[in-house]
Design a protein around this motif. Structure first.
Motif, PDB file in Angstrom:
ATOM      1  N   HIS A   1       8.806  -3.474  -8.211  1.00 24.13           N
ATOM      2  CA  HIS A   1       8.434  -2.210  -7.589  1.00 24.13           C
ATOM      3  C   HIS A   1       6.927  -1.997  -7.568  1.00 24.13           C
ATOM      4  O   HIS A   1       6.397  -1.358  -6.658  1.00 24.13           O
ATOM      5  N   TYR A   2       6.201  -2.533  -8.558  1.00 27.83           N
ATOM      6  CA  TYR A   2       4.748  -2.336  -8.584  1.00 27.83           C
ATOM      7  C   TYR A   2       4.061  -3.115  -7.460  1.00 27.83           C
ATOM      8  O   TYR A   2       3.095  -2.626  -6.855  1.00 27.83           O
ATOM      9  N   SER A   3       4.572  -4.323  -7.166  1.00 35.91           N
ATOM     10  CA  SER A   3       4.040  -5.067  -6.020  1.00 35.91           C
ATOM     11  C   SER A   3       4.396  -4.365  -4.712  1.00 35.91           C
ATOM     12  O   SER A   3       3.596  -4.318  -3.768  1.00 35.91           O
ATOM     13  N   GLN A   4       5.611  -3.799  -4.658  1.00 30.38           N
ATOM     14  CA  GLN A   4       6.024  -3.082  -3.463  1.00 30.38           C
ATOM     15  C   GLN A   4       5.198  -1.822  -3.273  1.00 30.38           C
ATOM     16  O   GLN A   4       4.896  -1.435  -2.136  1.00 30.38           O
ATOM     17  N   SER A   5       4.811  -1.160  -4.364  1.00 23.95           N
ATOM     18  CA  SER A   5       3.963   0.027  -4.243  1.00 23.95           C
ATOM     19  C   SER A   5       2.645  -0.327  -3.569  1.00 23.95           C
ATOM     20  O   SER A   5       2.138   0.425  -2.729  1.00 23.95           O
ATOM     21  N   LEU A   6       2.082  -1.484  -3.937  1.00 25.63           N
ATOM     22  CA  LEU A   6       0.846  -1.925  -3.289  1.00 25.63           C
ATOM     23  C   LEU A   6       1.100  -2.252  -1.821  1.00 25.63           C
ATOM     24  O   LEU A   6       0.276  -1.924  -0.952  1.00 25.63           O
ATOM     25  N   ARG A   7       2.220  -2.871  -1.535  1.00 22.74           N
ATOM     26  CA  ARG A   7       2.556  -3.185  -0.146  1.00 22.74           C
ATOM     27  C   ARG A   7       2.720  -1.903   0.679  1.00 22.74           C
ATOM     28  O   ARG A   7       2.323  -1.845   1.847  1.00 22.74           O
ATOM     29  N   VAL A   8       3.282  -0.873   0.072  1.00 29.83           N
ATOM     30  CA  VAL A   8       3.449   0.402   0.769  1.00 29.83           C
ATOM     31  C   VAL A   8       2.099   0.968   1.183  1.00 29.83           C
ATOM     32  O   VAL A   8       1.903   1.359   2.339  1.00 29.83           O
ATOM     33  N   VAL A   9       1.149   1.026   0.250  1.00 30.43           N
ATOM     34  CA  VAL A   9      -0.143   1.645   0.573  1.00 30.43           C
ATOM     35  C   VAL A   9      -0.994   0.745   1.455  1.00 30.43           C
ATOM     36  O   VAL A   9      -1.844   1.241   2.206  1.00 30.43           O
ATOM     37  N   ASP A  10      -0.770  -0.563   1.397  1.00 34.86           N
ATOM     38  CA  ASP A  10      -1.573  -1.485   2.206  1.00 34.86           C
ATOM     39  C   ASP A  10      -1.022  -1.688   3.610  1.00 34.86           C
ATOM     40  O   ASP A  10      -1.791  -1.820   4.566  1.00 34.86           O
TER      41      ASP A  10
END
Length: 335
Positions: free
Chosen positions: A133-142
């Motif tokens: 989920h932490y990698s996905q959080s970065l993908r969301v904002v990027d």
């Protein structure tokens, strides 16, 4: 009005610790932008996150208890706000950058799945390369916010979001605060929710833990925050004794709540629902919204399906599953 931003920069230099991440020293954004006349770069990041659609969706995503009956259980949004409050308190006391700390806190769980960690486990078992989920959080904002344009956040906020859970520590002390504040928040509010659900009582917590950390939630949080403030200089940390007892509390919660059948009895259904949705949209990517069909054409249907499902709220995932796989009611009408 540029003088307002410059005054804010000078105020940070005058007030904050030499160890703080100053807004004027940011490593910048993926795409350079003209600065705001009256906000620092970290204030802009905080505001962008608050106004994002993924932030709003957190209010309908599970924290621990799936579809709880009652208004007082935490959701992913209330968890996020509690993390922000704890992290800001620590940052302020240590004279670190509160705006940066708040922005990381508010963005740290934007990539979390529906149905909490049950949803994360399901996607991790089927997505190519796994799912975190932490990698996905970065993908969301990027990449995913604003119809694929992303929020274009600063390096320091992105770094803190990506490293808030495990692995390598954030480059800034503010990011490291969020990692600890996240643990302080979820362990203590999960105790609160478990008590509300009748799963446990305060007296179930071993006395050796309560005698060190406190006999109620507010006292435990205050103990942990105070200990962090007293023991953090070049890094963010707890004292060895408090850290050991805090670890004991986490282990207790793992046994009492996080693996308790009374709390987790519905999780297998949620996991199967997520896996079924993934299989469907991986096979039929054209059934997803336009943003995700574009991702499917560039990165593959499996990645797009992960992005689409991870962004769903609990209720929306159930609705889509019902629409796809549950027969609709019908009736005959006589003339």
């Amino acid at each position: 009005m540029d003088s307002i931003r410059e005054e804010l920069y000078e105020a940070e230099k005058a007030v904050l610790s030499p160890r703080a991440a100053l807004s004027c020293n940011t490593k910048g954004r993926l795409t350079p932008e003209e600065e705001s006349p009256f906000r620092t770069e970290y204030q802009r990041d905080r505001d962008r996150i608050i106004h994002s659609s993924s932030f709003r969706r957190l209010k309908h995503k599970t924290q621990v208890f799936l579809s709880p009956e009652g208004d007082h259980y935490r959701t992913r949004l209330t968890h996020t706000l509690e993390v922000s409050q704890i992290a800001r308190t620590i940052a302020r006391a240590l004279r670190l950058n509160e705006d940066l700390t708040e922005a990381i806190s508010l963005g740290h769980d934007l990539g979390h799945t529906p149905f909490g960690h049950a949803g994360e486990r399901a996607l991790n078992s089927v997505c190519p390369g796994g799912f975190r989920h932490y990698s996905q959080s970065l993908r969301v904002v990027d990449m995913l916010e604003k119809d694929g344009r992303g929020l274009n956040l600063t390096f320091e906020v992105r770094n803190g979001i990506e490293r808030h859970t495990s692995g390598e520590s954030a480059e800034t002390l503010e990011g490291r605060i969020v990692r600890l504040a996240d643990r302080i928040a979820y362990i203590n509010h999960d105790i609160d929710d478990a008590i509300t659900a009748g799963i446990m009582s305060e007296n179930d917590i071993p006395i050796e833990i309560r005698d060190v950390l406190g006999h109620k939630k507010s006292v435990r949080i205050n103990t942990l925050v105070t200990d962090c403030i007293k023991n953090s200089e070049d890094d963010i940390c707890l004292s060895p004794e408090t850290d050991m007892v805090f670890g004991m509390l986490h282990n207790f919660m793992f046994d009492m709540v996080y693996t308790n059948p009374a709390c987790k009895s519905e999780e297998s259904k949620a996991e199967q629902m997520i896996k079924t949705l993934y299989e469907h949209f991986s096979k039929y990517p054209e059934k997803m919204p336009e943003l995700y069909t574009g991702i499917a054409s560039r990165e593959g249907a499996e990645i797009a399906a992960c992005d689409y499902i991870a962004g769903m709220t609990d209720g929306y995932a159930v609705k889509i599953f019902n629409d796809l796989f549950i027969p609709k009611s019908w009736s005959f009408f006589n003339d």
